[in-house]
Motif scaffolding. Sequence first.
Motif, PDB file in Angstrom:
ATOM      1  N   UNK A  11      13.515  -0.510  17.663  1.00  7.30           N
ATOM      2  CA  UNK A  11      12.735   0.409  16.844  1.00  7.30           C
ATOM      3  C   UNK A  11      13.299   0.491  15.431  1.00  7.30           C
ATOM      4  N   UNK A  12      14.598   0.517  15.313  1.00  6.24           N
ATOM      5  CA  UNK A  12      15.232   0.581  13.994  1.00  6.24           C
ATOM      6  C   UNK A  12      14.875  -0.659  13.174  1.00  6.24           C
ATOM      7  N   UNK A  13      14.963  -1.834  13.793  1.00  6.36           N
ATOM      8  CA  UNK A  13      14.653  -3.066  13.069  1.00  6.36           C
ATOM      9  C   UNK A  13      13.167  -3.157  12.730  1.00  6.36           C
ATOM     10  N   UNK A  14      12.301  -2.655  13.611  1.00  3.43           N
ATOM     11  CA  UNK A  14      10.868  -2.684  13.320  1.00  3.43           C
ATOM     12  C   UNK A  14      10.539  -1.779  12.138  1.00  3.43           C
ATOM     13  N   UNK A  15      11.133  -0.611  12.095  1.00  2.00           N
ATOM     14  CA  UNK A  15      10.897   0.303  10.976  1.00  2.00           C
ATOM     15  C   UNK A  15      11.467  -0.267   9.689  1.00  2.00           C
ATOM     16  N   UNK A  16      12.642  -0.883   9.780  1.00  2.00           N
ATOM     17  CA  UNK A  16      13.247  -1.484   8.587  1.00  2.00           C
ATOM     18  C   UNK A  16      12.394  -2.639   8.061  1.00  2.00           C
ATOM     19  N   UNK A  17      11.851  -3.459   8.957  1.00  2.00           N
ATOM     20  CA  UNK A  17      11.001  -4.573   8.539  1.00  2.00           C
ATOM     21  C   UNK A  17       9.726  -4.046   7.884  1.00  2.00           C
ATOM     22  N   UNK A  18       9.155  -2.972   8.433  1.00  2.83           N
ATOM     23  CA  UNK A  18       7.959  -2.382   7.847  1.00  2.83           C
ATOM     24  C   UNK A  18       8.249  -1.828   6.451  1.00  2.83           C
TER      25      UNK A  18
END
Length: 73
Positions: A11-18
């Motif tokens: 979730x952290x990486x998905x939010x960071x990528x967004x």
Amino acid sequence: MTDMTLLGDRYFLAIKALKNRLHACAAWFKPAPKTLHVGRINDHLARDIGLSQAEIARHRLTLPSQTHHHPRG
């Protein structure tokens, strides 16, 4: 416990990528500067690229407290 850590990392990486993608889109839509920004270079470099002293002074930022001209009279 390991699964929860991996799920949190996803979730952290998905939010960071967004966030990175949105920042890239915002930077792409930002208009290019219309004037020459001479305020960040020193006088020696400005002379090296061929600017005269008058051009350097014209493009520099002057704050209202640095001038004696009052805009209303």
